[in-house]
Enzyme design. Sequence first.
Site: not given
Length: 265
Positions: A202-204, A75, A78, A165, A127, A228, A112
């Site tokens: 922009g999403t599949s 991560y 990324r 913790c 997400h 798209n 992002d």
Amino acid sequence: MADGSASLPEDLRAAAGALLASRTPVVLTGAGISHESGIPTFRDAQTGLWAQFDPQALATPRAFRRDPKLVWDWYEFRRGLIAEAQPNPGHFALARLETLLPGLVVITQNIDGLHHAAGSRDVITLHGDIHRNKCGANCQGDPTPVDIRLLDWDRASGPPRCPHCGAFVRPDVVWFEEALPPAALERAYRLSERADVMLVVGTSGVVHPAASLPLIAKERGAAIIEVNPQPSAITPITDWHLAGPSGAVLPQLVAAVEASGPGKR
Ligand code: APR
């Protein structure tokens, strides 16, 4: 529409008219809107050291339990890729649209942070957000945010420990096999049920539950506009498929809404 938009393709003008007339518009975005910001999609990002790993094998709670340093370092890699990225004209167009259509909400699958960076104020991050971190045990509640800028630890050792913790700190993103944040998902469902227009960018349209949102909106009578360059799983239910990159199409669409705005009909 006497506003000089006659040169625009008919479907773009019609879609702009639907947005202008909408009372409960909502936007759903995916990785495609960030493509022109140079952010590789989840699967394209695997280069160099990381090319040997399957991203779906790294982005899981099991992988983090097994090797927190490996997942944390991935991560961090990324975050480095995304740190250079800037919002593109598509992100800015949606931020502008929010000022033209008060109450507009952007529901995004992207982690992002570019919608916020472009000025969109009401964004649901289904997400999570790769810039945020949280306690791996959510010890103070789900989520338990942790600001790692306030922590001092040996960064070469992997993730820091939660100051409350002692559990490992992890990115505040949704991993495979994990549930989406309940409050965010519930609000996204409610907005999709009430939408009279949904703009899908922009999403599949293959990753659920996000992919079900346009179906819910359609079933409730919403008009669906898709931006798209390629057909997607959503295309069959769209009223208008504006085929092109969002960085080019969205500014035209928003300009058409603005040109036909209140008082210009
Ligand atoms: N403008 C608009 N759309 C674009 C552009 C562009 N410039 N470039 C590519 N696209 C489209 C592609 O045609 C494709 O339909 O963006 C879509 C990207 O699809 P995915 O990579 O599957 O991204 P997404 O739909 O957001 O994936 C959903 O799956 O990868 C996981 O958790 C990750 O949130 C992600 C989820």
